[in-house]
Design a protein around this motif. Structure first.
Motif, PDB file in Angstrom:
ATOM      1  N   GLY A  31      -7.044   4.728  -2.288  1.00 34.49           N
ATOM      2  CA  GLY A  31      -7.641   4.273  -3.539  1.00 34.49           C
ATOM      3  C   GLY A  31      -7.128   5.015  -4.764  1.00 34.49           C
ATOM      4  O   GLY A  31      -7.684   4.879  -5.856  1.00 34.49           O
ATOM      5  N   MET A  32      -6.086   5.829  -4.631  1.00 32.69           N
ATOM      6  CA  MET A  32      -5.603   6.647  -5.750  1.00 32.69           C
ATOM      7  C   MET A  32      -4.461   5.992  -6.532  1.00 32.69           C
ATOM      8  O   MET A  32      -4.382   6.131  -7.746  1.00 32.69           O
ATOM      9  CB  MET A  32      -5.101   8.016  -5.239  1.00 32.69           C
ATOM     10  N   CYS A  33      -3.560   5.285  -5.856  1.00 33.09           N
ATOM     11  CA  CYS A  33      -2.339   4.841  -6.554  1.00 33.09           C
ATOM     12  C   CYS A  33      -2.501   3.476  -7.234  1.00 33.09           C
ATOM     13  O   CYS A  33      -1.751   3.152  -8.141  1.00 33.09           O
ATOM     14  CB  CYS A  33      -1.166   4.783  -5.571  1.00 33.09           C
ATOM     15  N   GLY A  34      -3.427   2.678  -6.781  1.00 30.20           N
ATOM     16  CA  GLY A  34      -3.655   1.358  -7.379  1.00 30.20           C
ATOM     17  C   GLY A  34      -2.667   0.305  -6.919  1.00 30.20           C
ATOM     18  O   GLY A  34      -2.731  -0.848  -7.356  1.00 30.20           O
ATOM     19  N   GLY A  35      -1.766   0.681  -6.028  1.00 27.22           N
ATOM     20  CA  GLY A  35      -0.728  -0.257  -5.573  1.00 27.22           C
ATOM     21  C   GLY A  35      -1.291  -1.509  -4.907  1.00 27.22           C
ATOM     22  O   GLY A  35      -0.703  -2.579  -4.986  1.00 27.22           O
ATOM     23  N   CYS A  36      -2.447  -1.365  -4.277  1.00 24.81           N
ATOM     24  CA  CYS A  36      -2.966  -2.468  -3.464  1.00 24.81           C
ATOM     25  C   CYS A  36      -4.034  -3.281  -4.193  1.00 24.81           C
ATOM     26  O   CYS A  36      -4.829  -3.956  -3.552  1.00 24.81           O
ATOM     27  CB  CYS A  36      -3.548  -1.910  -2.175  1.00 24.81           C
ATOM     28  N   MET A  88       0.849  -1.201   0.000  1.00 24.81           N
ATOM     29  CA  MET A  88       0.000   0.000   0.000  1.00 24.81           C
ATOM     30  C   MET A  88       0.875   1.237   0.000  1.00 24.81           C
ATOM     31  O   MET A  88       1.929   1.243   0.639  1.00 24.81           O
ATOM     32  CB  MET A  88      -0.896   0.008   1.232  1.00 24.81           C
ATOM     33  N   VAL A  89       0.417   2.263  -0.697  1.00 25.01           N
ATOM     34  CA  VAL A  89       1.199   3.490  -0.730  1.00 25.01           C
ATOM     35  C   VAL A  89       0.379   4.643  -0.124  1.00 25.01           C
ATOM     36  O   VAL A  89       0.690   5.142   0.944  1.00 25.01           O
ATOM     37  CB  VAL A  89       1.652   3.836  -2.169  1.00 25.01           C
ATOM     38  N   ASP A  90      -0.698   5.042  -0.821  1.00 25.21           N
ATOM     39  CA  ASP A  90      -1.454   6.194  -0.321  1.00 25.21           C
ATOM     40  C   ASP A  90      -2.575   5.789   0.644  1.00 25.21           C
ATOM     41  O   ASP A  90      -2.951   6.558   1.517  1.00 25.21           O
ATOM     42  CB  ASP A  90      -2.035   7.007  -1.485  1.00 25.21           C
ATOM     43  N   GLY A  91      -3.123   4.587   0.449  1.00 22.35           N
ATOM     44  CA  GLY A  91      -4.185   4.132   1.345  1.00 22.35           C
ATOM     45  C   GLY A  91      -5.524   4.799   1.086  1.00 22.35           C
ATOM     46  O   GLY A  91      -6.440   4.703   1.906  1.00 22.35           O
ATOM     47  N   PHE A 144      -9.509  -2.461  -4.580  1.00 21.05           N
ATOM     48  CA  PHE A 144      -8.381  -1.847  -3.895  1.00 21.05           C
ATOM     49  C   PHE A 144      -8.500  -2.208  -2.413  1.00 21.05           C
ATOM     50  O   PHE A 144      -9.466  -1.802  -1.752  1.00 21.05           O
ATOM     51  CB  PHE A 144      -8.383  -0.327  -4.084  1.00 21.05           C
ATOM     52  N   CYS A 163      -7.101  -1.108   0.136  1.00 23.45           N
ATOM     53  CA  CYS A 163      -7.080  -0.023   1.127  1.00 23.45           C
ATOM     54  C   CYS A 163      -8.453   0.607   1.341  1.00 23.45           C
ATOM     55  O   CYS A 163      -8.729   1.097   2.433  1.00 23.45           O
ATOM     56  CB  CYS A 163      -6.063   1.039   0.739  1.00 23.45           C
TER      57      CYS A 163
HETATM   58  S1  FES Z   1      -2.794   1.961  -1.446  1.00 22.97           S
HETATM   59 FE1  FES Z   1      -3.031   3.158  -3.223  1.00 22.97          FE
HETATM   60  S2  FES Z   1      -4.891   2.454  -4.044  1.00 22.97           S
HETATM   61 FE2  FES Z   1      -4.697   1.348  -2.219  1.00 22.97          FE
END
Ligand code: FES
Ligand code: FAD
Length: 280
Positions: A221-226, A216-219, A236, A238
Motif C-alpha cells: 500500500g506504499m507505492c500506489g502502483g496498484c 504491483m511493486v511493494d504489495g 490499492f 494489494c
Molecule cells: S503494490 Fe504498491 S501500493 Fe499496492
C-alpha cells in the motif's frame, strides 16, 4: 528458507512450484498472494497462493512464463532457493455464509486464483460449478483436480480444440439463458474477460466478484502502483483487494494502467532472451 521442493511443468510454459515457507503457509488463506524476488537484484512480482499445506510448510504457486522474471524463475530447480518470498498479502476471500451456489470462471491463468477457494467451499458442502477457458487445448490444466470439487466443469477453447469452441462468456450466457442461477459468480482472468463477465451478470443482478491483476511493486500500500477505481473510491489492490465487487470496478482504467510499462517489459524480456542465447 524459500527452497523449491516441488517443480512440475503442467502445460507448455506453465509451471507449478512448491516453496518451503512455513511462515507463509501457516497464515495463508484463499484469495491471498505472495510477492517474490528470484534474486536479490531482481524485480518483485506478485503470484497467487494457488494452494498451501500448513503442516508441511509448503506454498504452491502456478505461473506462466510471460517475461523476464517468470522466465528466470522457471529455470530454478528443486533444491534452489528464491531470494524473497513475502506473504501472505492482500485480503483473503470473504464468503457470505448465506450463499450456497457458486459459479467460478477462470480464463487463461485464472485457475491458480480459484483453486483454493473452490476446495474450501467444497469442504463446506457448497454447490460449485466451474467454467475454464483457454486459447487452445494445451492451455487447459488442472481439469481432473477441479472436477473433484465441483458438480459441473465446462471448458471452452478459442480454437475449439477442446471443450466448446468460443469464450467462457458464451458458456456463461448459455447457462443463464437456460435458467441457471447462482448466489455468487467469481471471475478471474484477463481484464477484458472479467469486464465481459460483469457486463452479462449485471443484467441478471447476480453478485459477481473479480480478482484483479494490476501492476504491483511493494504489495504493502506504499507505492500506489496498484491503484484501481472501485465505485467512486481509489483503492490499492494489494491491501484492499485483489478481490473486489465486479460491478464497481473501473475496468477501462485498469486496462490503461496495465499497458503503461508494456514497451519496457518487452524490451527487458528481449534483452534477457538475447543474453541467454534464445534470440528474440
Ligand atoms: S503494490 Fe504498491 S501500493 Fe499496492
Ligand atoms: C495479485 C496478482 C496475482 C497474480 N497471480 C499470478 C499467478 O498466480 N500466476 C501467474 O502466472 N501470474 C500471476 N500474476 C501476474 C504476474 O505477476 C505477472 O505475470 C508477472 O509479474 C510477469 O513478470 P515478468 O517479468 O515475467 O514479465 P513482464 O514482461 O515484466 O510482464 C508481463 C506482463 O505481466 C504483468 N506484470 C509485470 N510485472 C508485474 C507486476 N509487478 N505486478 C503485476 N503484474 C505485472 C503485466 O501485465 C505485463 O504486461 C498475478 C498478478 C497479480 C497482481
Amino acid at each position: 528458507m524459500n527452497e523449491i521442493v516441488i517443480k512440475q511443468n503442467i502445460v507448455p510454459n506453465v509451471w507449478l512450484m512448491g516453496i518451503y515457507s512455513p511462515q507463509v503457509a501457516k497464515k495463508a488463506k484463499p484469495g491471498q498472494f505472495v510477492i517474490l524476488r528470484v534474486t536479490e537484484t531482481g524485480e518483485r512480482i506478485p503470484l497467487t497462493i494457488a494452494d498451501f499445506d500448513s503442516d508441511k510448510g509448503i506454498v504452491f504457486i502456478i505461473f506462466q512464463v510471460v517475461g523476464k522474471t517468470t522466465s528466470i524463475l522457471s529455470t530454478l530447480n528443486i533444491g534452489d532457493s528464491i531470494a524473497d518470498f513475502v506473504g501472505p498479502l492482500g485480503m483473503p476471500y470473504e464468503q457470505d455464509s448465506n450463499d450456497k451456489s457458486y459459479l467460478f470462471i477462470a480464463g487463461g491463468l485464472g485457475i491458480p486464483a480459484i483453486y483454493s477457494k473452490v476446495k474450501m467451499l467444497h469442504s463446506q458442502g457448497k454447490d460449485i460449478e466451474i467454467i475454464v477457458g483457454g486459447r487452445s487445448k494445451e492451455n487447459i490444466f488442472f481439469e481432473e483436480e477441479l472436477r473433484k470439487y465441483c458438480s459441473s466443469l465446462y471448458i471452452s477453447t478459442n480454437d475449439g480444440s477442446y471443450g466448446q469452441k468460443g469464450l467462457v462468456t458464451d458458456i456463461l450466457t448459455q447457462l443463464l439463458e437456460n435458467g441457471k442461477r447462482y448466489d455468487e459468480i467469481f471471475a478471474v482472468g484477463p481484464v477484458l474477460m472479467m469486464k465481459a463477465v460483469v457486463d452479462i451478470t449485471k443484467k441478471y443482478g447476480i453478485k459477481t466478484l473479480v480478482s484483479l491483476n494490476p501492476i504491483m511493486v511493494d504489495g504493502t500500500g506504499m507505492c500506489g502502483g496498484c491503484r484501481v477505481k472501485i465505485g467512486n473510491e481509489i483503492k490499492f489492490a494489494c491491501v484492499d483487494g485483489p478481490i473486489f465487487n465486479g460491478f464497481e470496478v473501473d475496468f477501462d482504467g485498469l486496462m490503461k494502467r496495465n499497458s503503461y510499462y508494456q514497451d519496457l517489459e518487452n524490451l527487458s524480456y528481449k534483452e534477457h532472451k538475447c543474453k541467454i542465447g534464445l534470440g528474440e
